[in-house]
Every structure is written in structure tokens, then in C-alpha cells.
Design an enzyme around this catalytic site. Sequence first.
Site, PDB file in Angstrom:
ATOM      1  N   LYS A 119       0.789  -1.294   0.146  1.00 44.31           N
ATOM      2  CA  LYS A 119       0.029   0.022   0.206  1.00 44.31           C
ATOM      3  C   LYS A 119       0.866   1.211   0.084  1.00 44.31           C
ATOM      4  CE  LYS A 119      -4.400  -1.638   1.617  1.00 44.31           C
ATOM      5  NZ  LYS A 119      -5.475  -2.003   2.567  1.00 44.31           N
ATOM      6  N   ARG A 131      -3.678  -9.991   4.996  1.00 42.40           N
ATOM      7  CA  ARG A 131      -3.849 -10.016   3.806  1.00 42.40           C
ATOM      8  C   ARG A 131      -2.522  -9.602   2.929  1.00 42.40           C
ATOM      9  NH1 ARG A 131      -6.069  -6.571  -0.177  1.00 42.40           N
ATOM     10  NH2 ARG A 131      -7.443  -7.610  -1.621  1.00 42.40           N
TER      11      ARG A 131
HETATM   12  C1  7PM Z   1      -5.694  -0.295  -5.229  1.00 47.99           C
HETATM   13  C2  7PM Z   1      -5.574   0.323  -4.204  1.00 47.99           C
HETATM   14  C3  7PM Z   1      -6.167  -1.519  -5.491  1.00 47.99           C
HETATM   15  C4  7PM Z   1      -5.959  -0.326  -3.164  1.00 47.99           C
HETATM   16  C5  7PM Z   1      -6.264  -2.488  -4.440  1.00 47.99           C
HETATM   17  C6  7PM Z   1      -6.296  -1.865  -3.178  1.00 47.99           C
HETATM   18  C7  7PM Z   1      -8.182  -4.190   1.810  1.00 47.99           C
HETATM   19  C8  7PM Z   1      -9.079  -5.241   1.288  1.00 47.99           C
HETATM   20  C9  7PM Z   1      -8.196  -4.152  -0.319  1.00 47.99           C
HETATM   21  C10 7PM Z   1      -7.921  -4.490   3.100  1.00 47.99           C
HETATM   22  C11 7PM Z   1      -9.447  -6.035   3.244  1.00 47.99           C
HETATM   23  C12 7PM Z   1      -5.344  -3.506  -1.852  1.00 47.99           C
HETATM   24  C13 7PM Z   1      -6.586  -2.644  -1.721  1.00 47.99           C
HETATM   25  N1  7PM Z   1      -7.618  -3.826   0.623  1.00 47.99           N
HETATM   26  N2  7PM Z   1      -9.675  -5.945   2.085  1.00 47.99           N
HETATM   27  N3  7PM Z   1      -9.106  -4.827  -0.198  1.00 47.99           N
HETATM   28  N4  7PM Z   1      -8.640  -5.260   3.813  1.00 47.99           N
HETATM   29  N5  7PM Z   1     -10.403  -6.880   4.096  1.00 47.99           N
HETATM   30  O1  7PM Z   1      -4.182  -3.105  -1.495  1.00 47.99           O
HETATM   31  O2  7PM Z   1      -6.947  -3.661   3.539  1.00 47.99           O
HETATM   32  O3  7PM Z   1      -5.575  -4.850  -1.954  1.00 47.99           O
HETATM   33  S1  7PM Z   1      -7.994  -3.438  -1.976  1.00 47.99           S
END
Ligand code: 7PM
Length: 267
Positions: free
Chosen positions: A208, A242
Site C-alpha cells: 500500500k 492479507r
Molecule cells: C488499489 C488500491 C487496488 C488499494 C487495491 C487496493 C483491503 C481489502 C483491499 C484491506 C480487506 C489492496 C487494496 N484492501 N480488504 N481490499 N482489507 N479486508 O491493496 O486492507 O489490495 S483493496
Amino acid sequence: MTRVMGILNTTPDSFSDGGLWADTDRAVKRALEMVAQGADIIDVGGESTRPGATAVGVQQELDRVLPVVEAIVAETAVTVSVDTSKPEVMAAAVAAGAGLINDVFALRQAGALATAASLDVPVCLMHMQGQPRDMQVDPFYADVASEVEAFLLQRAQACEAAGISRAHILLDPGFGFGKSLQHNIDLFRALPRLCDGDYPVLVGMSRKSMLGALTGRPVEDRLAASVAAAVLAARHGAAVVRVHDVAETVDALKVLQALETGVHCSR
Ligand code: 7PM
């Protein structure tokens, strides 16, 4: 030991045009690879809920996610999580064998709470301030840790009132979802308290932008930062991390486990 959820993207590969079958095949191969690397859960997402992503229709999300869930369930015993906010996708994915609902909207979309309650699988409730489109514009909290915790406990209460058992609820502070760098840091430092509560906690920080801000590295060079964050989250009591990089995270968590408890797996 803290369990590892591997992130599986099912959005089409912009460099190939092999169509739905090729995209499904590629996603399933990646899922099986993460299982071989030690993932306990595979989180299958159709990108509808990703920050900044263009909204995806129900049918398109079903077309991407269902064949992948079906194939993973047919080929392994791993728990499949479905990353969606849409009740139709939750229901179809659980019918196809998914065993966990991961909803970045914490079951606040119309029909989501009642549908999830009817499906009798665990749910992950994530905190987000605002909407994906505008959440990073000017996030504000008087006390981020207390506000996030209060929100999550209120959503957990709503779930229990709807008939979801306490044992089926996971909480997630939602790193990067409507938070400045300082908010993310303050929230992370409050993890020991959140993890000491009544519900297991899932932490997602892998690759992130907060890790980019701390290291000055682009998204493709954030492996070390992501592993460090996962290890410290585990140390703070996270039940699940995750991650994109399953093999490296599993190694790091094995070392943490051994050095902290004195118990190691001999192999
Ligand atoms: C762009 C920016 C693409 C951010 C994807 C993301 C989480 C999640 C995501 C989390 C849970 C990523 C995020 N982040 N579900 N879905 N917790 N439970 O980095 O922090 O995957 S999407």
C-alpha cells in the site's frame, strides 16, 4: 500462528486478449501457487470495491469471480474468500464454495447484511471513511483509533443483531481507506488494543501507498516493507494478514513464531 490470506486479482490482464477463459486460467494457477506457498485463505476479488477502480456491474463481477472460486474449490481444500460488496456476488460465490465474505463496505450496501446473515459463513468487516472515489481527498479524524474501533464494533453489533454469530466476525481497520499516512501509523500503533478485543482482526497493508510513503519506493519494490508490516501486525495480535507475497510472508511469520515462542517446525 497468524494466518495468511493471499490476494488474487481476477481483473482482465491488459497485456493479453485471450478472453475470460485465459484470465480465469491465469487466476486459478496463481491461486494454486499461493496455496503451495502456504496461504490459508485465497481472497478472490473482481475489483469492484478497489479504491479508484471503475464500478463493475453485477454480471461482470460474477463472470470474473465465479469460475475462479469454482476451480479453486474443486482443486484444493483452502478457504476461499470473496472480496465483494454486492449481495448477489456474495450469495453466488458462497453457493460455489466460498467460505468467507470480505467486504470493504462492512455489509452497509443495500441487502448485503441480510444476505450475508443468510449464508452462514464468516464475514470480514472493514472500516472505510468516505467512498473509494473520494476517500483520500481530505480524511479527518479527531482520534482515528477510537473512531475506527467504534465503527467496527457497531458493525459487529449490527451483524450479531442480524443473526451472524460472534465466532463468524472478523474486524479490519482498513489501512489506506480514507486515512492519511499519520492516520495509518496511529491506527497501526493501536492494533494491540483492537486485537485484544472480542473479535479476530485482519490487517491488509501489502504494497500500500503508506509503505511507499515510508520507504520512497514504487509499488513493485515494496516487498520488504510489506513483510515488515505483516510481521509487526502479527506481533501486535493480528489473526490474519492479507498479502500479495505469500511465500515471503509465510517465511517471515515462521521466524517470528520460532523466535518468539521457542517452538519451531522441524523440516
Ligand atoms: C488499489 C488500491 C487496488 C488499494 C487495491 C487496493 C483491503 C481489502 C483491499 C484491506 C480487506 C489492496 C487494496 N484492501 N480488504 N481490499 N482489507 N479486508 O491493496 O486492507 O489490495 S483493496
